[in-house]
Each structure stands twice: as C-alpha cells, then as structure tokens.
Design a protein around this motif. Structure first.
Motif, PDB file in Angstrom:
ATOM      1  N   PRO A   1      -3.268   5.246  -3.104  1.00 17.64           N
ATOM      2  CA  PRO A   1      -2.436   4.174  -3.629  1.00 17.64           C
ATOM      3  C   PRO A   1      -3.124   3.422  -4.784  1.00 17.64           C
ATOM      4  O   PRO A   1      -4.301   3.612  -5.017  1.00 17.64           O
ATOM      5  N   HIS A   2      -2.343   2.568  -5.440  1.00 23.17           N
ATOM      6  CA  HIS A   2      -2.810   1.699  -6.519  1.00 23.17           C
ATOM      7  C   HIS A   2      -3.238   2.518  -7.736  1.00 23.17           C
ATOM      8  O   HIS A   2      -4.419   2.600  -8.076  1.00 23.17           O
TER       9      HIS A   2
ATOM     10  N   GLY B   1      -2.679  -0.777   2.532  1.00 24.25           N
ATOM     11  CA  GLY B   1      -2.951   0.352   1.639  1.00 24.25           C
ATOM     12  C   GLY B   1      -4.101   1.217   2.118  1.00 24.25           C
ATOM     13  O   GLY B   1      -4.202   2.387   1.740  1.00 24.25           O
TER      14      GLY B   1
ATOM     15  N   ARG C   1       0.522  13.939   1.738  1.00 27.56           N
ATOM     16  CA  ARG C   1      -0.771  13.852   1.047  1.00 27.56           C
ATOM     17  C   ARG C   1      -0.679  14.565  -0.311  1.00 27.56           C
ATOM     18  O   ARG C   1      -1.182  14.064  -1.315  1.00 27.56           O
TER      19      ARG C   1
ATOM     20  N   ILE D   1      -2.829   3.887   4.533  1.00 25.15           N
ATOM     21  CA  ILE D   1      -2.133   4.913   3.737  1.00 25.15           C
ATOM     22  C   ILE D   1      -3.172   5.813   3.067  1.00 25.15           C
ATOM     23  O   ILE D   1      -3.042   7.036   3.046  1.00 25.15           O
ATOM     24  N   SER D   2      -4.234   5.213   2.548  1.00 22.70           N
ATOM     25  CA  SER D   2      -5.297   5.996   1.923  1.00 22.70           C
ATOM     26  C   SER D   2      -5.955   6.928   2.952  1.00 22.70           C
ATOM     27  O   SER D   2      -6.275   8.075   2.641  1.00 22.70           O
TER      28      SER D   2
ATOM     29  N   ARG E   1       6.732  10.136   4.694  1.00 18.96           N
ATOM     30  CA  ARG E   1       5.979   9.336   5.683  1.00 18.96           C
ATOM     31  C   ARG E   1       6.914   8.452   6.486  1.00 18.96           C
ATOM     32  O   ARG E   1       6.719   8.264   7.690  1.00 18.96           O
TER      33      ARG E   1
ATOM     34  N   LEU F   1      -4.536   8.298   5.488  1.00 23.70           N
ATOM     35  CA  LEU F   1      -3.629   9.434   5.698  1.00 23.70           C
ATOM     36  C   LEU F   1      -3.844  10.489   4.615  1.00 23.70           C
ATOM     37  O   LEU F   1      -3.529  11.658   4.802  1.00 23.70           O
TER      38      LEU F   1
ATOM     39  N   GLY G   1       0.787  -1.225   0.000  1.00 30.00           N
ATOM     40  CA  GLY G   1       0.000   0.000   0.000  1.00 30.00           C
ATOM     41  C   GLY G   1       0.818   1.274   0.000  1.00 30.00           C
ATOM     42  O   GLY G   1       0.336   2.321  -0.414  1.00 30.00           O
ATOM     43  N   ILE G   2       2.073   1.189   0.449  1.00 32.58           N
ATOM     44  CA  ILE G   2       2.862   2.425   0.522  1.00 32.58           C
ATOM     45  C   ILE G   2       3.781   2.559  -0.694  1.00 32.58           C
ATOM     46  O   ILE G   2       4.182   3.661  -1.049  1.00 32.58           O
TER      47      ILE G   2
END
Lengths: 468, 301
Positions: free
Chosen positions: A168-169, B48, A154, B51-52, A106, B54, A62-63
């Motif tokens: 993400p993604h 994820g 962000r 993270i989203s 982050r 954030l 995810g990161i």
C-alpha cells in the motif's frame, strides 16, 4: 419486548465500527452505525506543502490508499490548472484498476466468505454463528479458494507496484498522471499477471459468489436501504476511448438525474464535531472534534445529495451504467463487487493496449500563491471527494468525503438515517444471541472506517472459556 | 565416495529471510519448535500494515497463518465479531503470546478517540488494550510508523493526541519495525527469528539490524549520480532525487536491495524521492516530501 444488540467490533472491515440495533419480535426497528476512530486528517493537512497531500492522504486507508492519491492528484490538477496527458491518465488509471482488483478479491474472500462458509482450516477463520447452509463439497471448495485468493490479491498489488513503486501507499500516482514512464517490460509484466487475475475471477470468484447467493436467497430481499444511487463517474471521459464504465450520474427516488456537485452537503447534527453551522458545503468550514456533543454518536458525518442520503459503490455504479438490473440488496451488492472485478479487469486490458512506452508526462510544477481545487472520483467503495485550498503556497484547507461516509453516515436533522442504518431496518434476526444477519448486511457495503463491536445483552454473563 | 561440493548459498536479503522462515517451518513440522500464539492489535491507524503482511511472499501469509503462529486475534481477518471476538482476545491473557501492534495509541479523552471493541458493556479503548496486553506479552513487535513513534496518526497538530506504543509501555522492551507500511519481510523475518533464536540483534533504537542497518543512500543504485552532482529536476528523471527532497540519506532500511511487492519496485525505482517512511520522525520530520525549490530561503528561523 425490545432488546438491544451491540456488535463491537464489527471485524473483517477496514478499520473499526460499532453497530447498535434495537430488535422487537426478532426484527430490527432501529439501528445506529458508529465510527469510533478519529485522527483528524483535515486538520493535519493545513499548513503542509500541497504536493505532499498526494502521499499524505493515502495514509487514511491501508486497503484503498491509491484512491486517495487519485482524488488528491485530481484536486491539485484542478487547483494548478493542469490538464494531464492522456498517457498519464491511462497509467494512473491502470494503477487505480489494480487497487480495485486487490480490494474486491480481498473483500470477497477475506471479509465476506467467512460469513457464509465454514472455514475449518484455521480457528481464526471460523464464524461463531451456526447458519452455514452450503453443501460440503461447495463449502470445502470455497474454503480452499479463501487461501487460493491470497496469491492473486498479492499479484494485483504487485501489478500496482510495477507502476506505483510500492503498495500500500504508492508513489506513482501524481499530478500529471504518473511519476514514471511505461516500458515494454512493465506492460508485459502487468499483462501477464492480469491474465492470471482475470482467470481467477472468471473461474473461481464469480461462480463462488453465485453459489453463495443460491443458498442464501433471502439476502436478495434484505439490506436495501433508501435506494438512491450516486456515482462521480468511473474510467470515463477519455479523449479517444470515451467512457469505459460510467459517467457521473444519480438515481433519485427511482429516476435518473444528471449529477450536480453543488447539491453535495455535509451535516454534523449527530456526529462528534462542532462547526459554525451544522450543514456545510464541502468547500466550507472545517469541523472541530467534540465528543461531549449531545445527541452525537459517531465520528462519521452525514453527506447528503439534494438533502437525501445516497448509496455509493460497485452496485450503484453497475446499475447506473445500465449493466445490472435495478435490484438493491445485500446479496446484489456482493454479486456486483465480483462482476465489477471482471469489468475492471477488462477496462485495464483496454488501457494497457493504449500505452506508449517511454512517454514522460512529468514537469516541474509551480505552486500558485492562492488557489482552490477539487477532485471527485469513483473508487473501490464509491464516490470519493477531496476539496483543497492553497494560500501562500501552503494548504490552507482540506476536506475529504469518503465513500464509506456516504454509506455509513449518521442520521440527519431531517430524520433520514444513514444508508447502512436504513438497510438494517426490518431485518429479521433468527438468533439474537448470535446474529449473523447484521454483519452480513453491513459487510455487503465494504465499510472502510474505524470502530469497534460486541454483542451485548443486558444481564448476560460472559463465560470465560480456556482454550489450549 | 567423492565429497560433494555445494555451490555457495546466496547471501541476498531475500534468500536469508526465506532460509530463516523455511527453517522455522521445518522445525515446527518436526516438532522442535512449538507454535506460539500471536495477538495482532490494530489501533489508531489505517490498517495498512496487515494489508502489507498479506502481500508477504517469502514467507507468504498463508504459511504464517497455518504453520508459524496461532493468530488468536486480528480485527481485519478474524471471523468472530463483537463480544465473542473480544472474549477470544481476553482469553489469551492467561497464556503465552507474542504481541504485534499496528497503529498509534490515541490518548485524548482517556483513549476514547480510538475504541477497538466493547468488553462487559464498556468501550475497550486502544489505550487500555495496548497497556493490558503489552504488560503480559512475552515479546512485543511495534509494527509500522504509527506504532513505533506515532507516525501519520500523530502528525501535527495531532488532534487525537496519538503516541507510539513505547510511550504507554515505558518499561517494556519491544522490537520496533518502522515503515509506512512495514515491509512484510521485515515483520515476518523478525517473527521467524523470534521463533528460531529469540529476539534478533537490534540497534539502539530497537530496530532489527538485519533490516535496518544501512542507509538507503549508501546502497542506492543512483548513488553515482549523487557523487558526481547530477540531480533530477522533476519526478520521472533517472538521476539522483536528492534535490527533490529524497530522504535516502537519513533513512536506514534495506529498500534498495529488497524492494517491494515481491521485489519488483520501490519509490526511487518509480522515479520519486524516498519520503523516509521507515525513519523515526516520519512524517513531520520528513516534510516536505516533494519540493521543486532546489534553493532554500530560510525565513526568520
């Protein structure tokens, strides 16, 4: 009198990690890093539509999801024999830059800072150890920056979304570079955010890193590891711009060598997998999970280059590019990540200046009946490789070696530990009941994995404390 | 005294979500609402969704952290580690808390394919944590595709035998927020509603209607191209992406109007098909994501 410390979960990393160390006379004499999560992406990908790999593999992380879209697109381009236009490469690499910025900001503020800074604004962010050394004024300033950094990371993701659809993604990185076309509006949108992000890195992040380093000097002597460094190359080999950062290169036992991908192997002697043989080339067998295997202790395999463990990541890249002295330690790794954030922002600025609006780099792609390809690229955490094969227009094989697999591997049959395991050996532990050193050293690698952690001492009762 | 005539309030999704959240914060500040505890568990997934979150802007994550809830446990963010962290998790069991879960529950080998910590010398599996904390939670939010139905973690052949949260808590009511990842507004808006008015109205699949009510296809700015049969042949085209495999016609969520990362863009705005990440059945039921064969030949089915 030896004693075992288990940290499970090691929090403030992406995913789960358990770390087991043995200490004698308050020094680490043995260490095992354990990856404790398994999903089996390599098996899941077999039989799928090859194009889907670009979006599917992003779900590994995810990161750093854009990293996988990069490696996957490169592997497909290799398999389909497609040479992307430079405009496509620039735009794709700009997306990749955004991920670097998001990740490094982050990682420093949300993952690293609570190890050194007493953040009193929220109990969630306050560490349990008592090794806080910063003078109050500096401590309070960096605590405030923890919160100030959130809108900045962000914004880094917002830049990514302007070209990539979402983060993400993302959807933008694809074969040929990028799915969409640049417009003047998008370029200006990104450039204006980039200015804010760059200013934050210059005025807050880099000074904060050096302030922490100043009060925790011994970390320049801790967490070295084996000292071998590897990069697949980063923002390099452009037709008109040449190399903006670093070409593929390794540093083995202190001397530089050209990189040869044939020297990469993966070992599974101590990992929960079975395969016909325990050492494979990346393009060979897919392993099967097997938790009953004797000796095995982790889901992480052991990649080796020329039979040796290698460190990958921002510090490795900066040293190999000649922009940082060859000093390897936990603190150098943390400083390198901040310096690299500045470097990436500069590279991104150069790439943005090359953009021509309205260039459509996309085509209608045909899948071959049989093909093989690999994509090697350096990403936020270091060297990432995807290897794939296509049969009857479907994926018949997929292999992924992530940066954290290099840094957090298990030991191997030649007696070498993983890089992070070795980095812990010899570390003095001030307070074995609340060891701050282990987490600090491990987080300096920016681990991205899945595991769990706790500090366990035999015979010690855990008191249950009511918190209201 | 002339009465003031106020302009009508904007009725966009963003404006409503932000009004909801600001009301919560006002009421918490006035002492009308008590801050609730939130336990955030990351299980078998990619982390994820956190993270989203954030990336949330309206409300932002700082507000949530400091003003809306007391986050008592979160692997990605909490300062504590190891046993102290798990102890903080266990302490919440005696209190009132909202449970948010991202990631799937791995069933294989008794849950050992996903160990999230150690407790009293034994591995604590995601499976144990999900059932233990799910049983006692006042409300449960399944956050993202892996938690709502298994998602990518449960993709064929599902080597870790991952399932969605409901499978291990069959009797418990939960709010499901599918998406890969979840949009921060879907989560934070639902949380705001919970704090202000209790559970939001949901459909028969437990999704909040305020976010998951209309098909992407019905609000897609490219719908006129579909209606006139003008279709994209490759990524990067500006017409309807239906023939490249767009899942807009089967996906219920508000991406077309809400958009992502501060409302700047979304997959279709990026000239790519929607891959149905907010629909149950993602990813396998949505595959292939991208296909250039506009004519399908069905083989022996």
């Amino acid at each position: 009198m030896s004693r075992k410390i288990i940290i499970n979960p090691l929090t403030r990393i992406s995913g789960f990690m358990e770390i087991d160390v043995t200490i004698e006379n308050n020094q680490v004499i043995e260490a095992k890093t354990k990856g404790n999560l398994f999903r089996g992406f390599e098996q899941m990908l077999v039989g799928r539509n090859p194009f889907d790999a670009v979006y599917f593999t992003q779900r590994i992380c995810g990161i750093c999801s854009a990293a996988h879209s990069m490696a996957s697109s490169l592997a497909l381009e290799d398999a389909l024999n497609i040479k992307p236009m430079e405009q496509g490469r620039y735009l794709r690499d700009i997306i990749h830059c955004c991920e670097f910025l998001q990740n490094h900001i982050r990682h420093f503020y949300q993952y690293t800072v609570p190890d050194f800074v007493k953040i009193e604004q929220n109990p969630l962010l306050l560490s349990d150890h008592d090794d806080f050394r910063l003078p109050k004024a500096i401590n309070d300033r960096i605590s405030q920056h923890y919160f100030d950094s959130l809108p900045i990371s962000r914004l880094a993701h917002q830049m990514l979304a302007v070209l990539g659809g979402k983060a993400p993604h993302n959807h933008g990185v694809f074969i040929g570079g990028i799915s969409t076309q640049a417009t003047a509006e998008k370029v200006v949108h990104i450039d204006s955010i980039l200015q804010k992000v760059t200013q934050f890195i210059d005025e807050k992040m880099i000074p904060d890193v050096y302030d922490i380093a100043h009060y925790y000097q011994e970390y320049f002597h801790l967490g070295k590891g084996y000292g071998n460094l590897l990069t697949y190359g980063s923002f390099n080999n452009y037709k008109d711009l040449g190399t903006l950062y670093v070409d593929p290169l390794v540093s083995k036992n202190g001397s530089l060598e050209t990189f040869d991908e044939k020297k990469i192997q993966e070992k599974i002697d101590y990992s929960w997998y079975t395969s016909k043989k325990s050492t494979n080339q990346p393009s060979e067998a897919v392993t099967e999970p097997d938790m009953d295997k004797e000796k095995a202790y982790s889901w992480v395999k052991a990649p080796r280059y020329d039979h040796l463990p290698f460190e990958v990541g921002p510090l490795a890249r900066l040293i190999l590019s000649g922009e940082y002295d060859n000093r390897i330690s936990a603190m150098d790794r943390t400083i390198a990540r901040a310096i690299e954030a500045k470097k990436i922002a500069e590279i991104m600025k150069i790439l943005l200046q090359q953009i021509i609006p309205g260039v459509d780099v996309q085509k209608k792609y045909e899948l071959p009946e049989i093909a093989a390809g690999r994509g090697l690229v350096d990403t936020t955490r270091g060297a990432l490789g995807h290897w794939l094969e296509i049969k009857e227009k479907k994926l018949s094989f997929y292999q992924i070696i992530t940066p954290s697999t290099w840094d957090f591997s298990t030991r191997d049959n030649n007696g070498y530990r993983g890089v992070a395991e070795e980095a812990l050996i010899g570390t003095p532990i001030q307070n074995p009941d609340k060891p701050a050193e282990i987490g600090r050293i491990l987080r300096s690698f920016d681990p991205c994995m899945s595991c769990a952690t706790h500090v366990y001492s035999p015979g010690r009762q855990v008191k249950t404390i009511k918190v209201f | 005294m002339k009465p003031h005539i106020l302009p009508p309030e904007p009725m966009t999704n963003e404006a409503i979500t932000s009004r909801l959240t600001n009301t919560v914060i006002d009421n918490i500040n006035k002492g009308l609402i008590k801050k609730k505890n939130l336990v955030y568990l990351e299980l078998n997934g990619c982390s994820g969704n956190i993270i989203s979150l954030l990336n949330g802007q309206n409300p932002d994550f700082e507000y949530t952290l400091n003003s809306m809830v007391n986050i008592r446990y979160c692997n990605s963010l909490m300062a504590s580690e190891g046993e102290q962290a798990i102890e903080k998790l266990m302490n919440t069991l005696d209190e009132d808390y909202i449970l948010a879960v991202e990631g799937a529950v791995a069933l294989r080998n008794n849950g050992l394919y996903n160990v999230i910590g150690s407790w009293q010398g034994k591995p604590l599996t995601g499976l144990q944590a999900a059932t233990m904390f799910g049983e006692k939670a006042s409300h449960i939010l399944a956050v993202g595709a892996c938690a709502t139905h298994g998602g990518v973690s449960a993709a064929k052949p599902n080597p870790s035998q991952s399932v969605g949260l409901q499978k291990v808590l069959p009797q418990k009511k939960m709010i499901k927020l599918p998406g890969c990842p979840v949009h921060p507004d879907w989560f934070l808006g639902t949380l705001a509603h919970l704090l202000l008015y209790g559970e939001p109205e949901t459909d028969n699949m437990d999704r909040p209607l305020m976010f998951y009510s209309s098909l992407i296809h019905d609000r897609c700015p490219r719908r006129p191209f579909f209606d006139r049969g003008i279709f994209a042949e490759k990524l990067g085209d500006k017409t309807c992406l239906f023939k490249l495999g767009c899942r807009g016609p089967v996906t219920r969520v508000d991406c077309p109007t809400r958009q992502w990362n501060g409302h700047v863009n979304w997959p279709i705005g990026d000239d790519t098909p929607c891959i149905g990440c907010a629909q149950f059945g993602f990813p396998d039921a949505m595959a292939p994501f991208i296909s250039y064969d506009t004519t399908k030949v069905v083989k022996n089915e």
